[in-house]
Enzyme design. Structure first.
Site, mmCIF file in Angstrom:
data_model
loop_
_atom_site.group_PDB
_atom_site.id
_atom_site.type_symbol
_atom_site.label_atom_id
_atom_site.label_comp_id
_atom_site.label_asym_id
_atom_site.label_seq_id
_atom_site.Cartn_x
_atom_site.Cartn_y
_atom_site.Cartn_z
ATOM 1 C CB ALA B 45 -19.148 41.421 -17.577
ATOM 2 C CD GLU B 46 -22.800 36.624 -17.276
ATOM 3 O OE1 GLU B 46 -22.774 37.695 -17.917
ATOM 4 O OE2 GLU B 46 -22.794 35.508 -17.821
ATOM 5 C CG ASN B 47 -17.281 38.414 -15.225
ATOM 6 O OD1 ASN B 47 -18.023 39.005 -16.010
ATOM 7 N ND2 ASN B 47 -15.987 38.605 -15.214
#
Lengths: 217, 217, 217, 217
Positions: B45-47
């Protein structure tokens, strides 16, 4: 040792028109109590540098709704219709930056680089007005550093020396922004004595942090 | 099986053991449901997490662990927390084996537009431009048409996400591979004819004699 | 899950003439057993990218003494008189790079940047032959990315998924090099089951690591 | 008191509470001995720790905790481990309040040469170029002459470390401040006369009527 400040003292320290980097991703890892204090003192004309503007009622969304914000440099405003509405109405100026470029521009500002070359944005609207530089046969956009008057950081733990650590997806932009604010203020869930956070667990060294917000009780 | 499930199941087959994969929010995130847990795939998840897991049990949600859409998630054993600089370093640096994103338009050059409808919707590009620029493989997972209009078009009329040619287009009707020669139709969705696919496509499709039906995970 | 390799298997994987990034600072945080194996197999013509060449009998110094090295890109050779002697004799080509520039060039290679702009080296010999670019009224040197065929990493703990953590001053170049090697091989003091290194303690996500050296018993 | 101790004691007075300070190896590292432990100063070793402490007790040395010269050290409570990217990010980004380095030559422009004697000594610049470029204050701590030859000269004949003017020169004879007008003599070492300083200096010194004697820590 750092000074622990009350929320109102932090808000008083941030003048109208200041530029603020604010950590967080859709409101996760955002210093909510500092934001509440800025809303309470009716801050005006702020420039916000942040991944996104969260949603109404949460994080940076509260600053947007309260009319505190004049300008935003961000990668995404899609979950906050108020930011979009104010942008269309000309009340907030929005500069959209690809997320990976945004974090590298902030890092560049924090670590004293004059810029970075990225392939992201080539051949898109993001290229407009930018220098294209060729290196080793490939083309890149020159992206310039970002700094801010303040970095408002959300951490999991802070120690009395200002060392910070973060938890899971609440890291996001916080560690990088702690490098790029002229004054760095951290809001942590716990404030612990020096030594509780071991050296290898420190993600932001205390030397970068100017003030710690008093813990919520 | 509804349209979204067909797409998600077909994309899931492309995900091989040991890959690092980023799934966009919405339809793409459904793909994870059809990837066996024992395949050794890590979802990013790029967060801020590598090793994204399923939804947490009721009452176990923690605000420090969310996906890029802000929804509560879990982390698998062996997960790693990452900040945004590392997250996009992995993406732009070619360490991400695959990204699956939604699309507004894809054209005969394999170019994707998925972040802006001028005058209507300006959410910001978020991480999309970095993902499409940097991932080793880019799969566009989308419904074949939107309100009866073709999304696969001769040339994108919406602003591009990147100048890179995507690797695969998976829709509820077809699997299409962009190549030097143009868009090659490779598979039909169950029960769908080539003529139906052609009728729903604005671009020229390269079609060989036998187009097999999709196998679904 | 990663493959655990014996030292000889690692050495056999590295061909003569390969480029190697090797972690360590004056021999601290250097994968000594991998180096011993390279010396044992009489590797030749290696290009070494590393902070320094340690000292004779230690770390990279062993590769220098054994005649394995054709070229070094490094910030410092001052504590290894053999490197200096071989440089003067024309047996080793040495490219000297300021330490902060070296680590940023490696990071740029690892995170997909086309280069970085730094003020370091302006007005010195380091400027020779480089592009000078002005940004926001200041001048900077354009420094280009570095990559390598292999990154040889020293870690404190590795888990079966390849997640790494480091201890105190043995971090140095290791976390950055783990981003920039086409093949990444880690030598850890302990190898632990998945879950022993918590997500927030992981400094190098396992997705970056290709192989783990068998533990010394 | 020997020459080195005079220098170290005088430099120590410049180090104020709360500073982040980097001490070069050799003479500069002696400065730490004269900074009271309760002054709240953090020393950085650029190889990877903020909060460098004294030598460890006999038998307590650990190879994971060394200074930039490779010597065993300790870490103070509140120390943080940093990798080389963070270490030089702090240095180049202006977060380092002071660096104290040795010098081969300093000239009337305040330029420092300390990394290379062409044809004789080519150790590499290590971190010196970044330190001199990035630190908020640069103090050169060196003996006034070398084998009877002046090290403070009209123009450096050795390769420069940076184009930046250093802030202070502290020798066993004098304290000198480089300014727009040239080198200003500010203090004499105990028992040393202005004429003796002039005789040992190759550059022109700006000297006012009363030059006080150094106060030493």
């Amino acid at each position: 040792m750092k000074t622990a400040l009350k929320p109102a003292a932090v808000a008083a320290m941030v003048p109208d028109g200041a530029s603020l980097m604010i950590g967080g991703f859709m409101g996760v890892g955002t210093p909510e109590r500092i934001i509440d204090a800025l809303v309470a003192r009716r801050a005006e004309g702020l420039t916000i540098i942040a991944n996104d503007t969260a949603m109404p009622g949460r994080g940076i969304g509260k600053l947007v709704s309260a009319g505190c914000v004049a300008r935003v440099i961000t990668s995404h405003i899609g979950l906050n219709p108020e930011t979009q509405a104010k942008m269309i109405a000309g009340e907030i100026e929005v500069e959209l930056v690809p997320q990976g470029t945004l974090v590298e521009r902030i890092r560049a500002g924090g670590v004293g680089l004059g810029g970075i070359l990225t392939p992201t944005g080539l051949g898109t609207e993001v290229e407009e007005g930018k220098h294209v530089i060729e290196v080793q046969g490939c083309r890149y956009l020159l992206e310039t550093p970002l700094k801010a008057d303040f970095a408002l950081i959300s951490a999991y733990q802070a120690d009395y020396a200002g060392n910070l650590c973060y938890m899971l997806t609440a890291h996001n932009f916080n560690p990088v922004m702690a490098l790029a604010g002229a004054i760095v203020i951290a809001e942590a869930e716990s404030i612990v004595p020096v030594g509780v956070i071991p050296p290898d667990a420190v993600k932001t060294p205390g030397v970068l942090v100017d003030h710690i917000l008093e813990r919520a009780m | 099986m509804d349209a979204k499930e067909i797409i998600a199941r077909r994309v899931a087959i492309e995900i091989k053991a040991g890959m690092l994969v980023n799934l966009g929010i919405g339809l793409p995130s459904m793909v994870a449901n059809f990837v066996p847990a024992d395949r050794g795939v890590f979802f990013q998840a790029e967060n801020g997490v590598i090793g994204l897991g399923a939804r947490p049990p009721e009452g176990m949600q923690d605000p420090h662990l969310t996906d890029a859409g802000g929804g509560f998630v879990t982390a698998v054993p062996g997960a790693a927390s990452i900040d945004s600089a590392m997250s996009f370093g992995l993406i732009r640096g070619g360490h991400l084996d695959m990204t699956v994103l939604g699309g507004l338009q894809v054209d005969e050059l394999g170019h994707l537009a998925n972040w802006k409808v001028p005058g209507k919707m300006v959410p910001g590009m978020g991480g999309a431009m970095d993902l499409v620029t940097g991932a080793a493989q880019v799969i566009v997972a989308m419904q074949h048409t939107a309100r009866g209009e073709a999304k696969i078009v001769p040339r994108c009329t919406l602003p591009l996400t990147a100048q890179r040619r995507v690797n695969l287009i998976v829709t509820d009707l077809a699997l299409i591979v962009p190549t030097d020669d143009g868009l090659v139709l490779r598979e039909r969705a169950p029960g769908v004819t080539v003529d139906e696919i052609r009728a729903a496509t604005g671009a020229t499709l390269i079609v060989s004699h036998d187009i097999p039906e999709m196998q679904l995970a």
